[in-house]
Design an enzyme around this catalytic site. Structure first.
Site, mmCIF file in Angstrom:
data_model
loop_
_atom_site.group_PDB
_atom_site.id
_atom_site.type_symbol
_atom_site.label_atom_id
_atom_site.label_comp_id
_atom_site.label_asym_id
_atom_site.label_seq_id
_atom_site.Cartn_x
_atom_site.Cartn_y
_atom_site.Cartn_z
ATOM 1 N N HIS A 141 -9.166 38.974 -13.836
ATOM 2 C CA HIS A 141 -8.503 40.282 -13.903
ATOM 3 C C HIS A 141 -7.275 40.223 -14.801
ATOM 4 O O HIS A 141 -6.565 39.208 -14.846
ATOM 5 C CB HIS A 141 -8.111 40.767 -12.503
ATOM 6 N N GLU A 183 -9.047 32.454 -10.301
ATOM 7 C CA GLU A 183 -7.914 32.584 -9.382
ATOM 8 C C GLU A 183 -7.170 31.251 -9.270
ATOM 9 O O GLU A 183 -7.778 30.176 -9.321
ATOM 10 C CB GLU A 183 -8.400 33.022 -8.002
ATOM 11 N N ASP A 205 -1.341 34.027 -12.143
ATOM 12 C CA ASP A 205 -2.301 34.928 -11.489
ATOM 13 C C ASP A 205 -2.504 36.184 -12.322
ATOM 14 O O ASP A 205 -1.893 37.210 -12.041
ATOM 15 C CB ASP A 205 -1.790 35.275 -10.087
ATOM 16 N N HIS A 227 2.767 35.942 -7.320
ATOM 17 C CA HIS A 227 3.335 37.151 -6.735
ATOM 18 C C HIS A 227 4.832 37.000 -6.450
ATOM 19 O O HIS A 227 5.428 37.880 -5.822
ATOM 20 C CB HIS A 227 2.603 37.555 -5.438
ATOM 21 N N ASP A 254 -4.933 42.762 -14.599
ATOM 22 C CA ASP A 254 -3.829 43.440 -13.926
ATOM 23 C C ASP A 254 -2.991 42.445 -13.139
ATOM 24 O O ASP A 254 -3.461 41.380 -12.730
ATOM 25 C CB ASP A 254 -4.339 44.553 -13.009
ATOM 26 N N GLU A 271 -8.030 44.203 -9.663
ATOM 27 C CA GLU A 271 -8.132 43.192 -8.618
ATOM 28 C C GLU A 271 -6.934 43.235 -7.691
ATOM 29 O O GLU A 271 -7.061 43.051 -6.480
ATOM 30 C CB GLU A 271 -8.269 41.800 -9.237
ATOM 31 N N GLU A 272 -5.742 43.480 -8.248
ATOM 32 C CA GLU A 272 -4.528 43.501 -7.449
ATOM 33 C C GLU A 272 -4.301 44.842 -6.754
ATOM 34 O O GLU A 272 -3.371 44.979 -5.966
ATOM 35 C CB GLU A 272 -3.305 43.171 -8.318
#
Length: 376
Positions: free
Chosen positions: A66, A162, A99, A348, A68, A133-134
């Site tokens: 992903h 991931e 990520d 994150h 995003d 995805e997020e």
């Protein structure tokens, strides 16, 4: 500056907070087209996705990922602008570094090197890339998979980028994930004055014994690949804000992370039976985020283990820990699915970062996996 680092910086410097893509996919598409990939842009709702494929025969190996990223948090607390990446002490800082824009860059450079060395490789290589995805994950990978399934285009092996690693790149790969079942519980009572509880019904008091029992249930014992199913309350909301009012309702958000020893139906039935036994007036709104999946063995696991051993010089550990990923949408099609990416220590977080050295090593690992699977 290596090709992988240069591409990672290009991707990180694009402000692609979910569901925005900010041109990341076009950067990837341009490089894939140069080496013979056919591109299919798939936009659903506000979400950009693409499916790319090189070759028409099987077996089909696909990278999935992903573009995003999650919001940055307080920008003032970052050591650099999160979308103007910087390198400090061998670490690349920026939102999405781990990520998972670093993985995306490693996928591309690995594929470029592999195709240059093996232009007539067997089978096909695919890319399934989303910008959802997020976020809610409703118009991303799941919709692309539906498109592929509708025309019976089957992925045999899928590597999701991931961040799986713990202490050094490739020391852990995820060969499965637990399922995730959510529910919003509303318990009804009767509003009243706290000084006259006999004229009211406190839903918090009514729900407490049932919740206490729910939290002590042994849902299953797990198995060799999964820990036992877990139950958690993530939010509780009740009351008017006044200290002298018994609330009319209490709401809770609850979650089960469940193994292959359990099922959505079993959890739902056991939960409703418990609340019925306590005589509660309640409502449950259920939402299944994903079913558990497992790739216990097979060509993909073997290829990843071989690649990590030959490139990094150590053995990897198979794990099903952590949250969910888009692998949950791909595995039900029958594909072998693994997650392999950089360290997850800063994902994150403020000052998310990835080792520059690890990016190049990850690219080499991906390239060896391609060789192991697609070179006769």
């Amino acid at each position: 500056m290596s090709e992988t680092l240069d591409l990672a910086i290009n991707l990180i410097n694009r402000n692609s907070v979910t569901p925005e893509d900010a041109g990341c996919q076009e950067v990837m598409i341009e490089r894939l087209e140069r080496i013979g990939f056919t591109i299919e842009r798939l936009r659903f709702g506000d979400v950009d996705n693409f499916w790319a494929r090189r070759g028409s025969d099987g077996p089909l190996f696909a990278f999935a990922g992903h573009t995003d990223v999650v919001p940055t948090g307080d920008v003032e607390k970052w050591r650099c602008d999160p979308f103007e990446s910087e390198i400090h002490d061998g670490m690349l800082y920026g939102r999405g570094a781990a990520d998972m824009k670093g993985s995306l860059a490693a996928m591309i450079t690995a594929t470029e090197a592999f195709v240059a060395a093996h232009p007539d490789h067997r089978g096909s290589i695919g890319y399934l890339i989303t910008s959802d995805e997020e976020g809610p994950a409703t118009d991303g990978t799941v919709r692309v998979v539906e498109t592929l399934e509708a025309r019976n285009e089957k992925i045999d092996w899928c590597l999701v980028g991931e961040p799986s690693s713990t202490d050094k790149v490739g020391d852990v790969i995820k060969n499965g994930r637990r399922g995730s079942l959510n529910a919003k519980l509303t318990v009804h009572g009767k509003q009243g004055h706290v000084a006259y509880p006999h004229l009211a019904e406190n839903p918090i008091h009514l729900a407490a014994p049932a919740i206490a029992e729910l939290s002590t249930i042994e849902w299953d014992k797990g198995n060799d690949h999964f820990p036992p199913t877990s139950f958690q309350i993530s939010n509780i909301n009740g009351g008017t804000g006044a200290t002298n009012v018994i609330p009319a309702t209490v709401e809770m958000l609850i979650n089960w992370r469940f193994s292959t020893e359990n099922s959505e139906e079993k959890i739902r039935n056991r939960t409703t039976e418990l609340f019925d036994r306590y005589g509660l007036r309640y409502e449950l709104e259920w939402n299944l985020s994903g079913l558990p999946f497992l790739t216990a063995e097979g060509e993909l696991v073997e290829a990843a283990q071989h690649a990590i051993s030959s490139v990094a010089g150590y053995e990897t550990q198979l794990s099903t820990s952590g949250g969910t990923s888009d692998g949950r949408f791909i595995a039900p099609t029958g594909a072998q699915v693994l997650e392999l990416g950089p360290l997850n220590a800063t994902i994150h977080q403020i000052n998310e970062c990835v080792s520059v050295k690890d990016l190049d090593q990850l690219s080499s690992i991906y390239e060896v996996i391609l060789k192991r699977l697609l070179v006769v």
